[in-house]
Design an enzyme around this catalytic site. Structure first.
Site, PDB file in Angstrom:
ATOM      1  CB  SER A 137      -0.827  -0.009   1.297  1.00  0.00           C
ATOM      2  OG  SER A 137      -1.453   1.228   1.507  1.00  0.00           O
ATOM      3  CE1 TYR A 150      -3.630  -1.955   5.609  1.00  0.00           C
ATOM      4  CE2 TYR A 150      -3.558   0.331   4.892  1.00  0.00           C
ATOM      5  CZ  TYR A 150      -3.698  -1.007   4.598  1.00  0.00           C
ATOM      6  OH  TYR A 150      -3.899  -1.413   3.287  1.00  0.00           O
TER       7      TYR A 150
HETATM    8  N1  LIG Z   1      -8.720  -0.757  -0.620  1.00  0.00           N
HETATM    9  C1  LIG Z   1      -7.660   0.018  -0.505  1.00  0.00           C
HETATM   10  O1  LIG Z   1      -7.762   1.262  -0.443  1.00  0.00           O
HETATM   11  C2  LIG Z   1      -6.271  -0.586  -0.471  1.00  0.00           C
HETATM   12  C3  LIG Z   1      -5.199   0.251  -0.749  1.00  0.00           C
HETATM   13  C4  LIG Z   1      -3.899  -0.263  -0.708  1.00  0.00           C
HETATM   14  C5  LIG Z   1      -3.698  -1.588  -0.397  1.00  0.00           C
HETATM   15  N2  LIG Z   1      -4.765  -2.403  -0.124  1.00  0.00           N
HETATM   16  C6  LIG Z   1      -4.465  -3.791   0.206  1.00  0.00           C
HETATM   17  O2  LIG Z   1      -4.995  -4.623  -0.808  1.00  0.00           O
HETATM   18  C7  LIG Z   1      -5.355  -5.892  -0.266  1.00  0.00           C
HETATM   19  C8  LIG Z   1      -6.790  -6.212  -0.630  1.00  0.00           C
HETATM   20  O3  LIG Z   1      -7.630  -5.180  -0.151  1.00  0.00           O
HETATM   21  P1  LIG Z   1      -9.123  -4.948  -0.666  1.00  0.00           P
HETATM   22  O4  LIG Z   1      -9.325  -3.482  -0.793  1.00  0.00           O
HETATM   23  O5  LIG Z   1      -9.421  -5.832  -1.807  1.00  0.00           O
HETATM   24  O6  LIG Z   1      -9.933  -5.368   0.654  1.00  0.00           O
HETATM   25  P2  LIG Z   1     -10.997  -6.507   0.946  1.00  0.00           P
HETATM   26  O7  LIG Z   1     -12.051  -6.511  -0.093  1.00  0.00           O
HETATM   27  O8  LIG Z   1     -11.367  -6.306   2.385  1.00  0.00           O
HETATM   28  O9  LIG Z   1     -10.164  -7.857   0.780  1.00  0.00           O
HETATM   29  C9  LIG Z   1      -9.355  -8.408   1.762  1.00  0.00           C
HETATM   30  C10 LIG Z   1      -9.199  -9.876   1.430  1.00  0.00           C
HETATM   31  O10 LIG Z   1      -8.270 -10.446   2.358  1.00  0.00           O
HETATM   32  C11 LIG Z   1      -8.830 -11.643   2.849  1.00  0.00           C
HETATM   33  N3  LIG Z   1      -8.303 -11.917   4.179  1.00  0.00           N
HETATM   34  C12 LIG Z   1      -8.317 -11.110   5.262  1.00  0.00           C
HETATM   35  N4  LIG Z   1      -7.754 -11.735   6.310  1.00  0.00           N
HETATM   36  C13 LIG Z   1      -7.378 -12.976   5.865  1.00  0.00           C
HETATM   37  C14 LIG Z   1      -6.757 -14.088   6.455  1.00  0.00           C
HETATM   38  N5  LIG Z   1      -6.391 -14.098   7.739  1.00  0.00           N
HETATM   39  N6  LIG Z   1      -6.522 -15.187   5.699  1.00  0.00           N
HETATM   40  C15 LIG Z   1      -6.893 -15.210   4.395  1.00  0.00           C
HETATM   41  N7  LIG Z   1      -7.479 -14.190   3.776  1.00  0.00           N
HETATM   42  C16 LIG Z   1      -7.725 -13.084   4.512  1.00  0.00           C
HETATM   43  C17 LIG Z   1     -10.332 -11.437   2.825  1.00  0.00           C
HETATM   44  O11 LIG Z   1     -11.029 -12.673   2.672  1.00  0.00           O
HETATM   45  P3  LIG Z   1     -11.729 -13.501   3.837  1.00  0.00           P
HETATM   46  O12 LIG Z   1     -12.363 -12.498   4.770  1.00  0.00           O
HETATM   47  O13 LIG Z   1     -12.733 -14.344   3.092  1.00  0.00           O
HETATM   48  O14 LIG Z   1     -10.634 -14.300   4.453  1.00  0.00           O
HETATM   49  C18 LIG Z   1     -10.496 -10.640   1.540  1.00  0.00           C
HETATM   50  O15 LIG Z   1     -10.607 -11.506   0.424  1.00  0.00           O
HETATM   51  C19 LIG Z   1      -5.094  -5.802   1.242  1.00  0.00           C
HETATM   52  O16 LIG Z   1      -3.821  -6.344   1.522  1.00  0.00           O
HETATM   53  C20 LIG Z   1      -5.108  -4.294   1.502  1.00  0.00           C
HETATM   54  O17 LIG Z   1      -4.362  -3.964   2.645  1.00  0.00           O
HETATM   55  C21 LIG Z   1      -6.051  -1.936  -0.178  1.00  0.00           C
END
Ligand SMILES: NC(=O)c1ccc[n+]([C@@H]2O[C@H](COP(=O)([O-])OP(=O)(O)OC[C@H]3O[C@@H](n4cnc5c(N)ncnc54)[C@H](OP(=O)(O)O)[C@@H]3O)[C@@H](O)[C@H]2O)c1
Length: 252
Positions: A137, A150
């Protein structure tokens, strides 16, 4: 005939992970979708299979090392690992943040990535042409108020990527870090604010076109499909309306 290259995506039950699984499948990979919610990855794998792609699902918590090791026994050779599982909990100042939230974010983002990477590194190496993607991120590169745990966890993931790249140079595995800024996914902010959808909506209020999950999946797929000798070390991608973690243009 050469076997179809396999790509494992963690956190493929929603958001960026699901979009990445779709795009890697469309790019010709056999995708293996993992997340804790097995029903959701099963449904996406079925949809991709129906559309003529190769996809399987596996319920996996990346913080459960024994389960991750068991999962890894299925792979003798692996082309791509996308470490996407992760997320944020809370937006409290350092002075009052809950240490349990900090611990959980470190467990999921850093130890989860470490677990899966360690377990699959032999198969990635055995493929003779492996790619590891680490979804960090812009919080991995600079602090912001309320980012606390975070920011610390994502900095940890960034250091994991940097260190691993130094350590495995000379092996046929590259390490790509993709660092997105603001991405509007259906669950990220809602999870951060523990189901408070109003607070979650505030994150994106007045922002003209935050990134979408597809934008980031496109970036990941582009980086992964560069020729093998090209290593995109670190790719920062933000919406045009965001100049830094705290400088966001809002029309409110
Ligand atoms: N959205 C943003 O603004 C943003 C920006 C920069 C980086 N990111 C990063 O991008 C990645 C995905 O984010 P997103 O926006 O797509 O959020 P999201 O929709 O909340 O997705 C998070 C995913 O991680 C999985 N997860 C969480 N804890 C887990 C665990 N212990 N074991 C296995 N799977 C787990 C969740 O699935 P389950 O709950 O089914 O396990 C879900 O599929 C993350 O690493 C986040 O930090 C997001």
């Amino acid at each position: 005939m050469a076997a179809t290259p396999i790509a494992v995506v963690t956190g493929a039950s929603s958001g960026i992970g699901a979009a990445t699984a779709r795009q890697l499948a469309a790019a010709g990979y056999r995708v293996v979708l993992t997340a804790r919610r097995g029903d959701r990855v099963e449904a996406l794998a079925a949809e991709l299979t129906e559309a003529g792609h190769q996809a399987t699902a596996y319920a996996l918590d990346v913080t459960d090392r024994a389960a991750v090791d068991e999962f890894a026994t299925a792979f003798r050779s692996l082309a791509v690992l996308v470490n996407n599982a992760g997320g944020a909990l809370g937006a409290d100042p350092v002075a009052t943040g809950d240490p349990a939230d900090w611990r959980q974010m470190y467990e999921t983002n850093v130890i989860g990535t470490l677990n899966v990477t360690q377990a699959l590194l032999p198969a990635l190496t055995a493929s003779g042409d492996g790619t590891i993607v680490i979804l960090s991120s812009t919080a991995a590169l600079a602090a912001y108020e309320g980012g606390g745990g975070y920011v610390a966890a994502k900095h940890g993931e960034h250091v994991l990527a940097e260190t691993l790249r130094l350590e495995i140079v000379g092996t046929p595995v590259r390490v790509i870090e993709v660092a997105p800024g603001m991405v509007r996914t259906e669950e990220f902010a809602t999870t951060r604010f523990r189901g408070d959808t109003e607070k979650a909506a505030q994150v994106y209020a007045g922002v003209d076109a935050p990134l979408t999950a597809d934008d980031v999946a496109d970036t990941i797929t582009w980086a992964v499909t560069r020729p093998s000798h090209v290593n995109i070390d670190l790719l920062v991608v933000r919406p045009r309306a965001q100049a830094s973690n705290s400088k966001v243009h809002r029309t409110l």
